[in-house]
Design an enzyme around this catalytic site. Structure first.
Site, PDB file in Angstrom:
ATOM      1  N   GLY A   9       0.813  -1.215   0.000  1.00 27.23           N
ATOM      2  CA  GLY A   9       0.000   0.000   0.000  1.00 27.23           C
ATOM      3  C   GLY A   9       0.839   1.254   0.000  1.00 27.23           C
ATOM      4  N   SER A  11       1.401   3.428  -2.341  1.00 28.44           N
ATOM      5  CA  SER A  11       1.076   4.430  -3.359  1.00 28.44           C
ATOM      6  C   SER A  11       0.378   5.656  -2.800  1.00 28.44           C
ATOM      7  CB  SER A  11       0.196   3.800  -4.449  1.00 28.44           C
ATOM      8  OG  SER A  11      -1.018   3.324  -3.897  1.00 28.44           O
ATOM      9  N   GLY A  13      -1.016   7.856   1.171  1.00 32.56           N
ATOM     10  CA  GLY A  13      -1.208   7.920   2.610  1.00 32.56           C
ATOM     11  C   GLY A  13      -0.021   7.470   3.426  1.00 32.56           C
ATOM     12  N   ASP A  51      -0.609  -6.786  -5.951  1.00 31.61           N
ATOM     13  CA  ASP A  51      -2.011  -6.941  -5.588  1.00 31.61           C
ATOM     14  C   ASP A  51      -2.050  -7.965  -4.465  1.00 31.61           C
ATOM     15  OD1 ASP A  51      -4.676  -7.527  -5.262  1.00 31.61           O
ATOM     16  OD2 ASP A  51      -5.088  -7.937  -7.378  1.00 31.61           O
ATOM     17  N   SER A 129      -3.161  -2.228  11.712  1.00 32.64           N
ATOM     18  CA  SER A 129      -4.565  -2.418  12.032  1.00 32.64           C
ATOM     19  C   SER A 129      -5.214  -1.045  12.159  1.00 32.64           C
ATOM     20  CB  SER A 129      -4.712  -3.240  13.315  1.00 32.64           C
ATOM     21  OG  SER A 129      -6.071  -3.405  13.656  1.00 32.64           O
ATOM     22  N   ALA A 145     -14.235  -6.091  11.571  1.00 34.33           N
ATOM     23  CA  ALA A 145     -13.962  -7.525  11.731  1.00 34.33           C
ATOM     24  C   ALA A 145     -12.585  -7.891  11.186  1.00 34.33           C
ATOM     25  CB  ALA A 145     -15.047  -8.335  11.024  1.00 34.33           C
TER      26      ALA A 145
END
Length: 280
Positions: A9, A11, A13, A51, A129, A145
């Protein structure tokens, strides 16, 4: 020898900022994302297509890093998103994809890196998390969840691999100053059925997320710094929080669940009244 970190992840933030921060501190960074062109292009950062819901993609990602760098010191399982929507309305295929991205992707990548980390007798798996693994709100059931599952899984993994010099750590960010909430609510709108009875609820939750996350949320840069602390801390902690308020919310939800639920409902009712007065 430069230490090697793999970040999923990467790419946007937190992942984007973490890639820049680790590289600036002399680490060799391998950032993975589906939108590989958005991964930061700076010295020490290698952008790879990834991915996390595809085992073949995960395998190539890890094999490429090992072929080029020969080791992986830290894996940051950061890829994730919010598949929001009413439980009654949301298609279960969408809920399954939420688990594939937020949970099973991390589990797959961890299985792939564990043999090399055990061989090195060192390594850290940092699982991103959320305080949403303990606290919760309407429309986010499947997101919450996945984060709860990731935390318990991470704790179990840590007990298994600590003997080999490997640690599994959980980072729990709270609200962030990012587009996360807008994306989550966009997904919620897509998941509404025609003439859904939950449309008014979506409007209220959307107002709560968009208002608070942009006003008081943590920046991506500060959360990247938290990742770096988790990766380099000499005394490893089981949980890493950005702020005292994030830690307090988790403590309240875990220690006094009824008090947390009643408090959240009171805040939600207040926001509903304020919205009604404003004509929203």
């Amino acid at each position: 020898m430069k230490k090697v970190v793999a970040i999923t992840g990467a790419s946007n933030g937190m992942g984007f900022e973490a890639a820049k921060l680790f590289a600036a501190n002399g680490w060799l960074v391998y950032g993975g994302a589906r939108r590989v062109e958005k991964i930061p292009i700076t010295p020490n950062v290698h952008a790879l297509s990834l991915d996390v819901t595809d085992h073949s993609s995960n395998k190539v990602f890890i094999q490429t890093i090992l072929a080029e760098a020969g080791r992986i010191d830290v894996l940051i399982n950061n890829a994730g998103y919010g598949e929001y929507g009413p439980i009654e309305d949301i298609p279960l295929d969408n809920a399954r994809n939420q688990f594939e991205t937020n949970f099973f992707g991390a589990a797959d990548l961890s299985q792939l890196v564990l043999p090399i980390m055990r061989q090195q007798e060192s390594g850290r798996i940092i699982n991103v998390s959320s305080i949403g693994g303990d606290v919760y709100m309407p429309l986010g059931a499947y997101y919450h969840a996945t984060k709860a599952a990731l935390q318990h899984w991470s704790d179990s993994l840590d007990m298994e691999v600590k003997q080999f010099g490997v640690r599994s750590i959980t980072v729990q960010p709270g609200l962030t100053r990012s587009g996360w909430g807008d994306i989550a609510m966009s997904n919620a709108k897509k998941n509404l059925t025609a003439a859904s009875v939950y449309t008014p609820l979506l409007d209220r939750v959307g107002g709560l997320l968009s208002t608070n996350s942009h006003a008081i949320g943590a920046s991506s840069e500060s959360l990247a710094a938290l990742f770096y602390t988790a990766a380099t801390d000499k005394r490893v902690k089981r949980r890493y929080f950005h702020s005292l308020s994030d830690r307090a919310l988790v403590w309240l939800a875990r220690s006094h669940p009824n008090l947390f639920k009643n408090g959240f409902e009171a805040v939600f009712k207040y926001l509903e009244k304020r919205s009604d007065k404003a004509g929203i």
